[in-house]
Design a protein around this motif. Structure first.
Motif, mmCIF file in Angstrom:
data_model
loop_
_atom_site.group_PDB
_atom_site.id
_atom_site.type_symbol
_atom_site.label_atom_id
_atom_site.label_comp_id
_atom_site.label_asym_id
_atom_site.label_seq_id
_atom_site.Cartn_x
_atom_site.Cartn_y
_atom_site.Cartn_z
ATOM 1 N N GLN A 160 42.977 63.293 27.243
ATOM 2 C CA GLN A 160 44.534 63.531 26.884
ATOM 3 C C GLN A 160 45.107 63.550 27.884
ATOM 4 O OE1 GLN A 160 47.321 63.876 25.371
ATOM 5 N NE2 GLN A 160 45.914 64.704 23.741
ATOM 6 N N SER A 161 46.315 62.498 27.659
ATOM 7 C CA SER A 161 47.208 62.119 28.751
ATOM 8 C C SER A 161 48.097 63.196 29.157
ATOM 9 C CB SER A 161 48.030 61.040 28.341
ATOM 10 O OG SER A 161 48.809 61.208 27.201
ATOM 11 N N TRP A 162 48.487 64.142 28.484
ATOM 12 C CA TRP A 162 49.342 64.992 28.772
ATOM 13 C C TRP A 162 48.851 66.089 29.712
ATOM 14 C CZ3 TRP A 162 52.199 67.012 23.740
ATOM 15 C CH2 TRP A 162 52.955 66.323 22.905
ATOM 16 N N ASN A 163 47.483 66.061 29.897
ATOM 17 C CA ASN A 163 46.929 67.337 30.893
ATOM 18 C C ASN A 163 47.378 67.000 32.313
ATOM 19 O OD1 ASN A 163 45.632 69.120 29.417
ATOM 20 N ND2 ASN A 163 43.636 67.670 29.750
ATOM 21 N N THR A 164 47.987 67.978 33.123
ATOM 22 C CA THR A 164 48.350 67.989 34.302
ATOM 23 C C THR A 164 47.239 67.744 35.286
ATOM 24 O OG1 THR A 164 48.127 70.434 34.588
ATOM 25 C CG2 THR A 164 50.155 69.587 33.875
ATOM 26 N N PRO A 165 47.201 67.553 36.511
ATOM 27 C CA PRO A 165 46.095 67.409 37.555
ATOM 28 C C PRO A 165 45.109 68.648 37.396
ATOM 29 C CG PRO A 165 47.914 66.425 38.419
ATOM 30 C CD PRO A 165 48.520 67.014 37.160
ATOM 31 N N ALA A 166 46.035 69.946 37.229
ATOM 32 C CA ALA A 166 45.269 71.086 37.281
ATOM 33 C C ALA A 166 44.241 71.382 36.163
ATOM 34 C CB ALA A 166 45.963 72.273 37.441
ATOM 35 N N ALA A 167 44.938 70.880 35.043
ATOM 36 C CA ALA A 167 44.157 70.970 33.899
ATOM 37 C C ALA A 167 43.034 69.923 33.705
ATOM 38 C CB ALA A 167 45.282 70.510 32.496
ATOM 39 N N LYS A 168 43.338 68.647 34.180
ATOM 40 C CA LYS A 168 42.209 67.652 34.080
ATOM 41 C C LYS A 168 40.907 68.242 35.127
ATOM 42 C CE LYS A 168 44.983 63.742 33.292
ATOM 43 N NZ LYS A 168 45.732 62.460 34.068
ATOM 44 N N LEU A 169 41.397 69.194 36.133
ATOM 45 C CA LEU A 169 40.032 69.577 37.083
ATOM 46 C C LEU A 169 39.682 70.854 36.268
ATOM 47 C CD1 LEU A 169 38.997 69.661 39.657
ATOM 48 C CD2 LEU A 169 40.668 71.148 40.572
ATOM 49 N N VAL A 170 40.465 71.267 35.396
ATOM 50 C CA VAL A 170 39.617 72.594 34.648
ATOM 51 C C VAL A 170 38.570 71.879 33.778
ATOM 52 C CG1 VAL A 170 40.099 74.015 32.783
ATOM 53 C CG2 VAL A 170 41.454 74.305 34.633
ATOM 54 N N MET A 171 39.155 70.819 33.030
ATOM 55 C CA MET A 171 38.115 70.126 32.016
ATOM 56 C C MET A 171 36.862 69.410 32.835
ATOM 57 S SD MET A 171 39.413 70.718 28.966
ATOM 58 C CE MET A 171 38.175 69.392 28.286
ATOM 59 N N GLU A 172 37.258 69.046 33.782
ATOM 60 C CA GLU A 172 36.238 68.404 34.755
ATOM 61 C C GLU A 172 35.119 69.438 34.992
ATOM 62 O OE1 GLU A 172 37.549 66.189 37.877
ATOM 63 O OE2 GLU A 172 38.753 64.678 36.781
ATOM 64 N N GLU A 173 35.531 70.510 35.315
ATOM 65 C CA GLU A 173 34.730 71.614 36.127
ATOM 66 C C GLU A 173 34.161 72.531 34.954
ATOM 67 O OE1 GLU A 173 36.984 72.745 40.277
ATOM 68 O OE2 GLU A 173 37.184 73.939 38.421
ATOM 69 N N GLN A 174 34.941 73.132 34.279
ATOM 70 C CA GLN A 174 34.537 74.069 33.130
ATOM 71 C C GLN A 174 34.893 73.754 31.774
ATOM 72 O OE1 GLN A 174 36.202 75.135 36.184
ATOM 73 N NE2 GLN A 174 34.715 75.798 37.065
ATOM 74 N N GLY A 175 35.089 72.440 31.398
ATOM 75 C CA GLY A 175 35.537 72.246 30.110
ATOM 76 C C GLY A 175 34.686 72.788 29.059
ATOM 77 N N GLY A 176 33.457 72.534 29.161
ATOM 78 C CA GLY A 176 32.285 72.820 28.379
ATOM 79 C C GLY A 176 32.474 74.168 27.957
ATOM 80 N N GLY A 177 32.603 75.014 28.983
ATOM 81 C CA GLY A 177 32.137 76.420 29.155
ATOM 82 C C GLY A 177 33.433 77.080 28.606
ATOM 83 N N LEU A 178 34.823 76.489 28.814
ATOM 84 C CA LEU A 178 36.034 76.941 28.197
ATOM 85 C C LEU A 178 35.997 76.705 26.689
ATOM 86 C CD1 LEU A 178 38.703 78.230 28.597
ATOM 87 C CD2 LEU A 178 39.605 75.889 29.045
ATOM 88 N N SER A 179 35.550 75.516 26.303
ATOM 89 C CA SER A 179 35.556 75.173 25.012
ATOM 90 C C SER A 179 34.646 76.049 24.026
ATOM 91 C CB SER A 179 35.255 73.489 24.736
ATOM 92 O OG SER A 179 36.208 73.042 25.237
ATOM 93 N N GLY A 180 33.603 76.247 24.663
ATOM 94 C CA GLY A 180 32.636 77.154 24.016
ATOM 95 C C GLY A 180 32.753 78.678 23.964
ATOM 96 N N ARG A 181 33.389 79.053 25.010
ATOM 97 C CA ARG A 181 33.938 80.597 24.896
ATOM 98 C C ARG A 181 35.038 80.751 23.903
ATOM 99 N NH1 ARG A 181 33.517 84.690 28.566
ATOM 100 N NH2 ARG A 181 31.586 83.514 29.055
ATOM 101 N N LEU A 182 36.125 79.767 23.692
ATOM 102 C CA LEU A 182 37.113 79.955 22.735
ATOM 103 C C LEU A 182 36.721 79.396 21.150
ATOM 104 C CD1 LEU A 182 40.029 78.630 25.049
ATOM 105 C CD2 LEU A 182 39.551 80.847 24.460
ATOM 106 N N ALA A 183 35.530 78.830 21.264
ATOM 107 C CA ALA A 183 35.069 78.294 19.887
ATOM 108 C C ALA A 183 36.306 77.181 19.565
ATOM 109 C CB ALA A 183 35.042 79.350 19.112
ATOM 110 N N ALA A 184 36.431 76.438 20.476
ATOM 111 C CA ALA A 184 37.631 75.440 20.273
ATOM 112 C C ALA A 184 37.182 74.179 19.692
ATOM 113 C CB ALA A 184 38.422 75.480 21.538
#
Length: 652
Positions: free
Chosen positions: A407-431
């Protein structure tokens, strides 16, 4: 036979649940027993009319009737629509020479003039019936007419679909009250209050007691209005609520008290608050929290309008701690999800700086909410607005994370979150892939409060774009319990103040903490929440004078001499007691779907607490102030500005 502008009126009023109701007595609960013989109100007793405009039907054909009302509309000097509080009826203006005087009256009287007409109920010609109008099958063949009062040109037309500013509506409130919506709101309010009285007095033995509105200053709580007396230096205060009186009535053995009580708080107005307001005030002896809650659930079931659907009881309950952790507020709107989730463990090893900083502190946490289909519905300006809101109002950073890969809107910090913990975050939020996560980090309560506000802001944004999150036909009640008894003062965090009011009893399990860790004590307080709005609050009271004195004097540092009468009363054989107050204005506002409590109050104050119709408050000449030993000290410009910004205090 009618112009297109009348169509919305004939269709009736659209309620929040989308149903169409007609503004007639029959659309409101008719089960109120006025006497043992009569159940339907007699609307034309004691007056010159025989019927109301809204009640005539085909069953009245051939009857001679006399009607009184306002001229709503006139067409081609052939038809006239007459309106009263109950509805509309079409009147046929006679055209023959023998009725020239009647025609002159009805054709020349300006719109909104008051007239009385007499004539015969006749059927409308075939094909000219109006099925959208309750009286659409009949019309009145007029024989006589009388102009009771002519109307000059008005500042606005009496049509609900004519746009009027609120200031204009309040300035000419007596005209605004003629609108169908105001008539509906005030009559529904009257019906509900009458049913509440019936439930409390007739079914459960409560006593309706009026308490004084001239009282003395109460320590703590909201700011009070003061009234000078003729004794030098002595003032009355208008009570914030009948709190002390209701407790004294229990000491006096009344056992069960209620009152439709006027209350006063010298605070700024908001859509759900104004300086004077009305409570359904209740107190009982020998009761616990369960009993008070059951009483209120039954009261609302009994008084609830039948066209709004049944009220299901018992209402669910939630602790204050649960409400804050999941919704970020003590008055959660439970009609939709987007709950706050603690994701601290997902980010223990993150390289995102502001998340690291938060988790390094003892009370630090990372919280998140999931915005459903946020990538589809939210625009870049919305994301910028969300971040600015967090910075301006909470001095905190919020990190939007688009969960869709690339997603092009993601900031550098958000992209880092997705690289590091994207799967865990999505799973925890049932997103889902189109969802957006909002991350906040910091002290638990501050992070939850921020996301609680953003949860509501985002719900507004999504609904503005077409998503339905909050069903307007749903009434979601919730009890919030186990509030803290005390909170640290904002300006002096080392000192305590009552979370609600100083008469709330501590939770039995926490009494011992009063003397060691009072900030950890829970109160026996309970709030009733409806669709994210607090509509009532109450508590089990302190009935032990020694405990009440200790809390006032030692913990809250209050002057106990102001409450010496109450302490003496508690020492005189006070029974255990508790109660609650429902905010009547706010409750009716939610029931009717009105945008503001000012739409369910006959003569409300403006946003700044002014009566725009009569220009109150007003100046008083110095000579009129002399008997009260008062003189005006005119403020500077900066002081005048500050006086308009009173701090908000919670309701008691």
């Amino acid at each position: 036979m009618f112009s297109s502008w009348l169509t919305p009126l004939h269709r009736g009023l659209a309620t929040p649940n989308g149903k169409i109701v007609q503004l007639i007595w029959g659309s409101l609960p008719r089960s109120l027993t006025l006497s043992s013989q009569r159940r339907v109100p007699e609307l034309s007793s004691f007056v010159t009319r025989t019927n109301t405009c809204g009640e005539l039907r085909s069953s009245h054909l051939g009857q001679e009737v006399t009607l009184c009302g306002w001229i709503q509309y006139r067409r081609q000097n052939i038809f006239l629509v007459l309106r009263d509080f109950q509805g509309l009826v079409q009147v046929v203006i006679p055209q023959d020479e023998s009725a020239a005087s009647v025609k002159k009256i009805l054709c020349e009287a300006p719109v909104e003039s008051v007239v009385q007409v007499s004539g015969t109920v006749i059927p409308r010609p075939p094909g000219q019936e109006n099925p959208k109008m309750p009286t659409g099958e009949i019309e009145i063949q007029v024989k006589t007419a009388e102009l009771l009062n002519s109307c000059k040109k008005l500042p606005f037309e009496i049509k609900d679909f004519v746009k009027k500013t609120e200031a204009l509506r309040l300035q000419y409130r007596y005209l605004d009250l003629r609108s169908f919506q105001m008539q509906y709101n005030l009559r529904l309010r009257s019906q509900m209050v009458m049913k509440m009285r019936e439930y409390l007095c007739n079914l459960h033995g409560f006593v309706d007691v009026e308490t004084p509105t001239l009282f003395k200053r109460t320590p703590g709580g909201a700011k009070e209005f003061v009234i000078p007396s003729r004794e030098p230096g002595k003032f009355y205060s208008l009570p914030q609520s009948p709190q002390q009186f209701k407790q004294l009535l229990m000491v006096g053995g009344l056992d069960r008290y209620f009152q439709v009580a006027r209350c006063y708080r010298d605070e700024g107005s908001r859509p759900d608050r104004q300086p004077e307001f009305t409570q359904i005030d209740i107190e009982m002896s020998f009761v616990d929290q369960t009993g008070v809650r059951s009483l209120i659930e039954g009261l609302l079931q009994y008084s609830w309008p039948k066209d709004k659907g049944p009220v299901e009881a018992p209402f669910p309950s939630m602790t204050f701690a649960e409400a804050l952790a999941s919704y970020g507020t003590d008055k959660p709107d439970t009609r939709f999800g987007m709950k706050i989730v603690d994701v601290s463990d997902v980010f223990r090893n993150t390289e995102v700086r502001f998340l690291q900083d938060a988790l390094s502190k003892p009370q630090g946490a990372v919280k998140a909410i999931c915005i459903p289909q946020g990538a589809k519905y939210l625009k870049r300006k919305d994301i910028e607005s969300i971040r600015k809101f967090a910075a301006d109002h909470f001095d905190q950073e919020v990190l939007p994370v688009f969960l869709k890969a690339g997603q092009s809107w993601n900031t550098p910090a958000a992209k880092l979150v997705m690289e590091e913990q994207g799967g865990g975050l999505s799973g925890r939020l049932a997103a889902g892939a189109e969802d957006v996560a909002l991350l906040a980090a910091g002290e638990h309560r501050r992070a939850c409060s921020l996301l609680g506000k953003l949860r509501l802001e985002c719900a507004d944004l999504l609904e503005a774009r077409g998503m339905v999150l909050r069903d307007p036909a749903l009434f979601s009640f919730l009890w919030v319990v186990d509030f803290p008894l005390f909170l640290p003062k904002e300006d002096h965090p080392g000192e305590l103040e009552s979370a609600h009011h100083p008469f709330t009893a501590p939770h039995p399990s926490d009494v011992h903490l009063l003397y060691t860790e009072p900030e950890k004590v829970r109160g026996q307080h309970y709030d009733l929440v409806l669709n994210g709005n607090e509509i009532g609050g109450g508590s089990i009271r302190i009935h032990d004078a020694q405990l009440q004195r200790y809390i006032l004097e030692t913990l809250l540092k209050e002057d106990v001499t102001l409450l010496s009468h109450l302490l003496q009363a508690l020492d005189s054989g006070a029974p255990p007691h508790g109660g609650i107050a429902l905010g009547l204005d706010r409750l009716i506002c939610l029931v009717t779907g009105a945008p503001s409590i000012r739409d369910v109050i006959a003569f409300p104050k403006s946003f700044r607490g002014h009566d725009l119709m009569s220009s109150a408050p007003d100046f008083i000449p110095p000579e009129d102030l002399k008997p009260y030993h008062v003189q005006v000290s005119w403020p500077t410009d900066s002081e005048a500005e500050n006086s308009l910004n009173h701090p908000h205090r919670p309701e008691s």
